[in-house]
Design a protein around this motif. Sequence first.
Motif, mmCIF file in Angstrom:
data_model
loop_
_atom_site.group_PDB
_atom_site.id
_atom_site.type_symbol
_atom_site.label_atom_id
_atom_site.label_comp_id
_atom_site.label_asym_id
_atom_site.label_seq_id
_atom_site.Cartn_x
_atom_site.Cartn_y
_atom_site.Cartn_z
ATOM 1 N N ILE A 249 38.379 48.937 24.178
ATOM 2 C CA ILE A 249 38.261 46.838 24.352
ATOM 3 C C ILE A 249 36.969 46.663 23.756
ATOM 4 N N LEU B 9 31.460 51.140 29.779
ATOM 5 C CA LEU B 9 33.213 50.734 29.775
ATOM 6 C C LEU B 9 33.618 52.545 28.787
ATOM 7 N N TYR C 38 36.518 54.587 28.157
ATOM 8 C CA TYR C 38 37.414 53.634 26.960
ATOM 9 C C TYR C 38 36.777 53.365 26.234
ATOM 10 N N VAL D 47 39.050 44.614 33.883
ATOM 11 C CA VAL D 47 39.272 45.354 32.548
ATOM 12 C C VAL D 47 40.877 46.285 32.971
#
Length: 120
Positions: A6, A23, A28, A115
Amino acid sequence: MTAKKIFVFDDNRDILDLCTFILEDAGYEIRTSESAHEIEKQVLEYMPDIIFMDNWLPELGGIQATKALKSHPRLKHIPVIYFSANNDISALADEAGADSYLSKPFDIAALEEIVKQHLS
């Protein structure tokens, strides 16, 4: 399985730190940038699975930055989530050609949900 990547563009360091914390915690891989300078080059170097784009960015606003990505043959497939505290965020996201949008301030669940929607 490799972590999904991301890229978050925002001129507010606190927001970048918060997004990174949330995140990364969700598994991620994150890259952040406070400027849309050479946006295509920044994104090509990382090739993220999803991009969050703030409306107010130095040098190139979020709308121009998103348009640049969406007109680039190697980058246009990457979902761009428009990310702003503006009241008319849906209109801005449309104008930019973004795939979706998330209002600020956002809650953690909403961030994780958007997401998931775009990475599934």
